[in-house]
Motif scaffolding. Structure first.
Motif, PDB file in Angstrom:
ATOM      1  N   HIS A  70       0.832  -1.205   0.000  1.00 57.90           N
ATOM      2  CA  HIS A  70       0.000   0.000   0.000  1.00 57.90           C
ATOM      3  C   HIS A  70       0.868   1.258   0.000  1.00 57.90           C
ATOM      4  O   HIS A  70       0.656   2.179  -0.802  1.00 57.90           O
ATOM      5  CB  HIS A  70      -0.897  -0.021   1.241  1.00 57.90           C
ATOM      6  N   LEU A  71       1.856   1.300   0.873  1.00 54.74           N
ATOM      7  CA  LEU A  71       2.709   2.476   0.995  1.00 54.74           C
ATOM      8  C   LEU A  71       3.595   2.660  -0.231  1.00 54.74           C
ATOM      9  O   LEU A  71       3.771   3.789  -0.722  1.00 54.74           O
ATOM     10  CB  LEU A  71       3.560   2.360   2.255  1.00 54.74           C
ATOM     11  N   LEU A  72       4.152   1.569  -0.751  1.00 49.97           N
ATOM     12  CA  LEU A  72       5.015   1.668  -1.924  1.00 49.97           C
ATOM     13  C   LEU A  72       4.232   2.169  -3.138  1.00 49.97           C
ATOM     14  O   LEU A  72       4.691   3.064  -3.862  1.00 49.97           O
ATOM     15  CB  LEU A  72       5.641   0.310  -2.220  1.00 49.97           C
ATOM     16  N   CYS A  73       3.050   1.597  -3.364  1.00 53.55           N
ATOM     17  CA  CYS A  73       2.237   2.016  -4.514  1.00 53.55           C
ATOM     18  C   CYS A  73       1.782   3.468  -4.359  1.00 53.55           C
ATOM     19  O   CYS A  73       1.759   4.231  -5.342  1.00 53.55           O
ATOM     20  CB  CYS A  73       1.032   1.093  -4.671  1.00 53.55           C
ATOM     21  N   LEU A 129      -1.536   1.218 -10.036  1.00 57.64           N
ATOM     22  CA  LEU A 129      -1.216   1.627  -8.667  1.00 57.64           C
ATOM     23  C   LEU A 129      -2.482   1.945  -7.882  1.00 57.64           C
ATOM     24  O   LEU A 129      -2.596   1.595  -6.703  1.00 57.64           O
ATOM     25  CB  LEU A 129      -0.290   2.851  -8.695  1.00 57.64           C
ATOM     26  N   LEU A 130      -3.436   2.626  -8.528  1.00 62.35           N
ATOM     27  CA  LEU A 130      -4.706   2.932  -7.863  1.00 62.35           C
ATOM     28  C   LEU A 130      -5.427   1.661  -7.451  1.00 62.35           C
ATOM     29  O   LEU A 130      -5.954   1.558  -6.336  1.00 62.35           O
ATOM     30  CB  LEU A 130      -5.585   3.765  -8.789  1.00 62.35           C
ATOM     31  N   ALA A 131      -5.441   0.663  -8.353  1.00 62.69           N
ATOM     32  CA  ALA A 131      -6.094  -0.611  -8.027  1.00 62.69           C
ATOM     33  C   ALA A 131      -5.407  -1.281  -6.846  1.00 62.69           C
ATOM     34  O   ALA A 131      -6.077  -1.812  -5.933  1.00 62.69           O
ATOM     35  CB  ALA A 131      -6.079  -1.525  -9.242  1.00 62.69           C
ATOM     36  N   GLY A 178      -5.711  -1.275   0.781  1.00 61.77           N
ATOM     37  CA  GLY A 178      -6.360  -0.448   1.799  1.00 61.77           C
ATOM     38  C   GLY A 178      -7.653  -1.063   2.303  1.00 61.77           C
ATOM     39  O   GLY A 178      -7.934  -1.051   3.509  1.00 61.77           O
ATOM     40  N   SER A 179      -8.444  -1.612   1.379  1.00 62.31           N
ATOM     41  CA  SER A 179      -9.704  -2.256   1.773  1.00 62.31           C
ATOM     42  C   SER A 179      -9.449  -3.493   2.632  1.00 62.31           C
ATOM     43  O   SER A 179     -10.127  -3.716   3.650  1.00 62.31           O
ATOM     44  CB  SER A 179     -10.503  -2.650   0.521  1.00 62.31           C
ATOM     45  N   ALA A 182      -9.758   9.839  -7.842  1.00 62.50           N
ATOM     46  CA  ALA A 182     -10.037   8.954  -8.974  1.00 62.50           C
ATOM     47  C   ALA A 182     -10.803   9.693 -10.065  1.00 62.50           C
ATOM     48  O   ALA A 182     -10.533   9.518 -11.262  1.00 62.50           O
ATOM     49  CB  ALA A 182     -10.828   7.741  -8.495  1.00 62.50           C
ATOM     50  N   ALA A 183     -11.770  10.555  -9.669  1.00 61.69           N
ATOM     51  CA  ALA A 183     -12.532  11.319 -10.651  1.00 61.69           C
ATOM     52  C   ALA A 183     -11.637  12.303 -11.406  1.00 61.69           C
ATOM     53  O   ALA A 183     -11.739  12.455 -12.631  1.00 61.69           O
ATOM     54  CB  ALA A 183     -13.674  12.056  -9.955  1.00 61.69           C
ATOM     55  N   LEU A 184     -10.753  12.985 -10.677  1.00 60.99           N
ATOM     56  CA  LEU A 184      -9.836  13.934 -11.316  1.00 60.99           C
ATOM     57  C   LEU A 184      -8.856  13.212 -12.238  1.00 60.99           C
ATOM     58  O   LEU A 184      -8.527  13.708 -13.324  1.00 60.99           O
ATOM     59  CB  LEU A 184      -9.072  14.714 -10.253  1.00 60.99           C
TER      60      LEU A 184
END
Length: 324
Positions: A186-189, A230-232, A238-239, A275-277
């Motif tokens: 999580h932190l690396l991404c 990375l977002l995925a 995180g989830s 995510a929207a931006l």
């Protein structure tokens, strides 16, 4: 003259953003804890601010190394990146790590004077050794960034991410290695995403990249494709981490009735805005010839990501939710 004024305006805007971002960790614990019945650790605001600086300092060198490699894959792209911020960021991270180490050396309390700090005691505890590792690693990053082989930063940067992942999951926790692995990814991404976007925008703003037709769009496109992955990864880890700390049946209650849950909810909403931006910037990039036209939503994305980093620093200083 206009270029100078624009540069001065960006500098003033950056200072204002930093000042506003510092307010979140400083006063966030008081706001998040209001009405929950939970007690904050002494100096939670100061600790949250130090954690925010440390996380931001990690993002900058990670992002620069990432974007330098992406830029080399752009056909015909300039080979001169913008002046690096890694050394300065690492110095700030070293100062923040020293502050956090002093807190650990006084039994997780803010020291009233240097006499309260037991430096030798840091070697006797797991948290103390991890704190010292982060101090030394940030110092090594600063030295490596100034050397002729900046790629050597990879080793101390990895050590920092490992130390943060282990620190966040003490051995008394259920499945600490699983939690540490999730935090590491999580932190690396997140560092690649935030630091990479910062470096991409700085790169696109240089004269060399503005003067090279198509190179800027290619670089932004390369980053966008990696950023989607990375977002995925950030969302998935995180989830999973949230469900490990908040069982599914209690998530909704804890998101509103605990300080940690409230801060986490704020982070989730901010991530939705990010995510929207990001989607808007990627769609605009497909329909414009000048990549700078797609930079406005990307800059807004970076600003919101900065707030996310501040909220993440706040989360580390709040009481861990109770597993009901």
């Amino acid at each position: 003259m206009g270029w100078v004024l624009a540069g001065a305006g960006r500098a003033v805007g950056l200072l204002l953003l930093v000042a506003v971002g510092a307010l979140i960790p400083l006063f966030g614990p008081r706001v998040a804890l209001d009405g929950t019945g939970e007690a904050a650790a002494p100096g939670a605001g100061g600790i949250a601010l130090l954690r925010t600086v440390l996380l931001a300092a990690l993002c900058v060198p990670v992002g620069e190394l990432f974007v330098v490699r992406l830029a080399r894959r752009v056909p015909g792209g300039p080979r001169h990146p913008p002046r690096g911020w890694a050394a300065g960021a690492a110095a700030a991270g070293c100062v923040a790590a020293l502050g956090l180490a002093s807190v650990v050396a006084t039994g997780n309390l803010l020291p009233d004077s240097p006499a309260d700090i037991d430096v030798g005691g840091l070697y006797a505890t797991r948290d103390g050794r991890l704190a010292l590792l982060e101090v030394n690693a940030f110092a090594a990053v600063a030295l490596c960034a100034r050397s002729r082989r900046p790629l050597t930063q990879v080793v101390p940067l990895t050590a920092i991410v490992v130390a943060e992942a282990l620190r966040a999951h003490p051995t008394v926790e259920d499945g600490p290695l699983v939690g540490a692995a999730l935090t590491f990814v999580h932190l690396l991404c997140a560092a690649l995403w935030v630091g990479g976007l910062l470096c991409v925008l700085r790169t696109l703003g240089t004269r060399a990249w503005r003067a090279t037709a198509g190179a800027g769009a290619a670089l932004l496109g390369l980053y966008a494709r990696v950023a989607a992955v990375l977002l995925a990864a950030v969302t998935a880890t995180g989830s999973w981490s949230t469900l490990r700390r908040m069982p599914p049946g209690t998530v909704l209650d804890q998101l509103t009735e605990t300080a940690y849950g409230r801060a986490l909810l704020a982070k989730v909403l901010l991530m939705a805005a990010v995510a929207a931006l990001a989607l808007r910037a990627r769609l605009r990039l497909r329909h414009v010839t000048d990549p700078l036209d797609a930079c406005a939503p990307a800059r807004a994305e970076l600003v919101v990501l900065g707030v996310v980093v501040a909220v993440s620093g706040l989360l580390t200083a709040l009481p861990v939710p109770i597993r009901w």
